[in-house]
Design a protein around this motif. Structure first.
Motif, PDB file in Angstrom:
ATOM      1  N   ALA A   1      -4.512 110.304  27.493  1.00 28.37           N
ATOM      2  CA  ALA A   1      -5.542 110.376  28.526  1.00 28.37           C
ATOM      3  C   ALA A   1      -6.164 109.004  28.752  1.00 28.37           C
ATOM      4  O   ALA A   1      -6.133 108.137  27.870  1.00 28.37           O
ATOM      5  N   ARG A   2      -6.740 108.835  29.937  1.00 33.47           N
ATOM      6  CA  ARG A   2      -7.502 107.626  30.235  1.00 33.47           C
ATOM      7  C   ARG A   2      -8.617 107.969  31.215  1.00 33.47           C
ATOM      8  O   ARG A   2      -8.517 108.950  31.970  1.00 33.47           O
ATOM      9  N   VAL A   3      -9.657 107.173  31.199  1.00 29.55           N
ATOM     10  CA  VAL A   3     -10.777 107.364  32.123  1.00 29.55           C
ATOM     11  C   VAL A   3     -10.491 106.579  33.395  1.00 29.55           C
ATOM     12  O   VAL A   3     -10.281 105.364  33.357  1.00 29.55           O
ATOM     13  N   THR A   4     -10.477 107.292  34.516  1.00 32.22           N
ATOM     14  CA  THR A   4     -10.218 106.624  35.797  1.00 32.22           C
ATOM     15  C   THR A   4     -11.475 106.510  36.657  1.00 32.22           C
ATOM     16  O   THR A   4     -11.574 105.607  37.486  1.00 32.22           O
ATOM     17  N   VAL A   5     -12.426 107.439  36.476  1.00 32.14           N
ATOM     18  CA  VAL A   5     -13.623 107.462  37.318  1.00 32.14           C
ATOM     19  C   VAL A   5     -14.862 107.643  36.446  1.00 32.14           C
ATOM     20  O   VAL A   5     -14.876 108.458  35.521  1.00 32.14           O
TER      21      VAL A   5
ATOM     22  N   THR B   1     -16.439  98.198  30.847  1.00 32.70           N
ATOM     23  CA  THR B   1     -15.850  98.173  29.503  1.00 32.70           C
ATOM     24  C   THR B   1     -14.567  98.991  29.414  1.00 32.70           C
ATOM     25  O   THR B   1     -13.943  99.035  28.350  1.00 32.70           O
ATOM     26  N   ILE B   2     -14.202  99.660  30.518  1.00 33.86           N
ATOM     27  CA  ILE B   2     -13.037 100.551  30.514  1.00 33.86           C
ATOM     28  C   ILE B   2     -12.021 100.069  31.549  1.00 33.86           C
ATOM     29  O   ILE B   2     -12.193 100.292  32.757  1.00 33.86           O
ATOM     30  N   PRO B   3     -10.974  99.398  31.130  1.00 35.40           N
ATOM     31  CA  PRO B   3      -9.977  98.885  32.063  1.00 35.40           C
ATOM     32  C   PRO B   3      -9.394  99.985  32.938  1.00 35.40           C
ATOM     33  O   PRO B   3      -9.063 101.076  32.454  1.00 35.40           O
ATOM     34  N   GLY B   4      -9.275  99.716  34.227  1.00 32.33           N
ATOM     35  CA  GLY B   4      -8.655 100.663  35.141  1.00 32.33           C
ATOM     36  C   GLY B   4      -9.577 101.730  35.677  1.00 32.33           C
ATOM     37  O   GLY B   4      -9.147 102.590  36.455  1.00 32.33           O
ATOM     38  N   SER B   5     -10.835 101.712  35.280  1.00 30.39           N
ATOM     39  CA  SER B   5     -11.776 102.718  35.785  1.00 30.39           C
ATOM     40  C   SER B   5     -12.561 102.163  36.965  1.00 30.39           C
ATOM     41  O   SER B   5     -12.669 100.942  37.146  1.00 30.39           O
ATOM     42  N   ARG B   6     -13.101 103.084  37.752  1.00 31.20           N
ATOM     43  CA  ARG B   6     -13.932 102.696  38.893  1.00 31.20           C
ATOM     44  C   ARG B   6     -15.132 103.619  38.967  1.00 31.20           C
ATOM     45  O   ARG B   6     -15.131 104.715  38.414  1.00 31.20           O
ATOM     46  N   VAL B   7     -16.170 103.173  39.689  1.00 29.87           N
ATOM     47  CA  VAL B   7     -17.395 103.948  39.845  1.00 29.87           C
ATOM     48  C   VAL B   7     -17.356 104.712  41.155  1.00 29.87           C
ATOM     49  O   VAL B   7     -17.002 104.160  42.197  1.00 29.87           O
TER      50      VAL B   7
ATOM     51  N   GLU C   1     -22.002  99.492  34.408  1.00 28.31           N
ATOM     52  CA  GLU C   1     -22.017  98.862  33.081  1.00 28.31           C
ATOM     53  C   GLU C   1     -20.948  99.471  32.180  1.00 28.31           C
ATOM     54  O   GLU C   1     -20.223  98.749  31.487  1.00 28.31           O
ATOM     55  N   VAL C   2     -20.835 100.804  32.194  1.00 26.92           N
ATOM     56  CA  VAL C   2     -19.828 101.467  31.363  1.00 26.92           C
ATOM     57  C   VAL C   2     -18.425 101.200  31.901  1.00 26.92           C
ATOM     58  O   VAL C   2     -17.490 100.920  31.130  1.00 26.92           O
ATOM     59  N   ALA C   3     -18.251 101.276  33.225  1.00 28.93           N
ATOM     60  CA  ALA C   3     -16.931 101.057  33.823  1.00 28.93           C
ATOM     61  C   ALA C   3     -16.398  99.662  33.509  1.00 28.93           C
ATOM     62  O   ALA C   3     -15.182  99.464  33.377  1.00 28.93           O
TER      63      ALA C   3
END
Length: 338
Positions: free
Chosen positions: A29-33, A48-54, A44-46
């Motif tokens: 799994a990965r966080v995308t949004v 730190t997570i490569p490939g995620s967006r707000v 701020e959180v995004a």
């Protein structure tokens, strides 16, 4: 799917922790949004997570094409609307407790999910995934100590945030013992009594702390719980099951301690320090991701468990306010499935 794409809604303490675990500790799994009502916090959180967006709107986040499943960690008052959106779009969701903020809407969520004919909601009662609770549950189910008769619990926090009131002790703290009792004993709680000892003089003004709760189960077994959220000492969670042929206790920071009719007792000392439920959160997330990948979507407490907890806590608040025993008003599973 090769990798589950997850939207994390709400990145306060719980949500940010989940986003970090998914990124660093969970496989498949990965966080995308990322979404939060404080956009700057989401950004701020995004970062730190490569490939995620707000995504600013939580409904848009749920509906996004690059989102397969949702972790819901927003305030409880938002859960009903967001859970309904997940159900409408057929997206699995791991929902932090509470399911919703009242019994009626929780039951409506249960019925709406049942109308779909498949489970999509898992509720974040993470203690079911804690190694010690898993071990205790396995011991009970094995029959090695016989039929459980009584359960003793203690739930102590050093401090709670400003504004934490007496009813929140029931809804936000005692709720975990509600789920633990149902999980360990495999039956519903039918009545609750909340007793009010002399309040801690160091607690906030008007805060009834500690509280003693007594649960009665459908078969007549009893569960007593000490909830003390302003100890100023440490975070302590203990559970002891007393059964016909022995007893077992967890939460002593030494692993499970077991007594038996042979006169033996003992346990294993933990190899080192760790936050009490750090492993439980990781196990919970991995189990959920694996279930969604497998198409079952739920591997743990479901919407019914969230509804049952809400019903028991509602009875608990009424008992807190009235000082008397209150029966739990809860639909049967037959009526829920109509």
């Amino acid at each position: 799917m090769s990798e589950l794409r997850i939207a994390v809604l709400g990145v306060g303490l719980m949500g940010a922790g989940h986003a970090r675990r998914i990124t660093k500790q969970i496989s498949g799994a990965r966080v995308t949004v990322i979404n939060d009502y404080l956009v700057e916090k989401a950004e701020e959180v995004a970062a730190t997570i490569p490939g995620s967006r707000v995504v600013a709107d939580p409904l848009d986040a749920i509906a996004a094409d690059d989102v397969d499943a949702v972790v819901l960690a927003t305030p409880g008052t938002t859960h009903e609307k967001l859970l309904l959106a997940c159900l409408e779009l057929g997206k699995p969701v791991l929902c932090e407790k509470p399911l919703t903020t009242d019994v009626d809407t929780s039951f409506e969520i249960v019925k709406r999910e049942e109308d779909l004919g498949r489970k999509l909601i898992q509720v974040g009662f993470m203690r079911r995934f804690d190694p010690e609770y898993v071990q205790l549950k396995a011991l009970i189910d094995s029959g090695a100590i016989g039929l459980p008769l009584i359960v003793h619990c203690a739930h102590r926090n050093p401090v709670v945030p400003p504004g934490f009131d007496s009813a929140m002790i029931v809804r936000d703290s005692l709720v975990h013992e509600v789920d633990v009792a149902r999980f360990l004993l495999d039956e519903e709680i039918v009545a609750v009594t909340i007793l009010k000892p002399t309040p801690n003089s160091h607690a906030g003004a008007g805060l009834q702390d500690p509280q003693l709760a007594l649960f009665e189960t459908a078969s007549g077994r009893l569960v007593d719980v000490e909830v003390f959220v302003t100890t100023g000492v440490a975070y302590e969670v203990r559970t002891e099951v007393v059964a016909e042929r022995g007893s077992a206790m967890i939460g002593l920071d030494v692993g499970m301690v077991r007594k038996s009719t042979s006169g033996a007792w003992g346990g294993q000392i933990a190899p080192g320090f760790k936050q009490r439920f750090a492993q439980a959160f990781t196990n919970e997330l991995q189990s959920w991701v694996d279930a969604v990948q497998a198409g079952t979507n739920v591997d743990g407490p479901d919407a019914w468990d969230g509804y049952a907890a809400a019903a028991v806590c509602a009875a608990g608040v009424r008992s807190l306010e009235s000082g008397v025993r209150v029966e739990v008003e809860m639909a049967s599973k037959v009526s829920a499935s109509r």
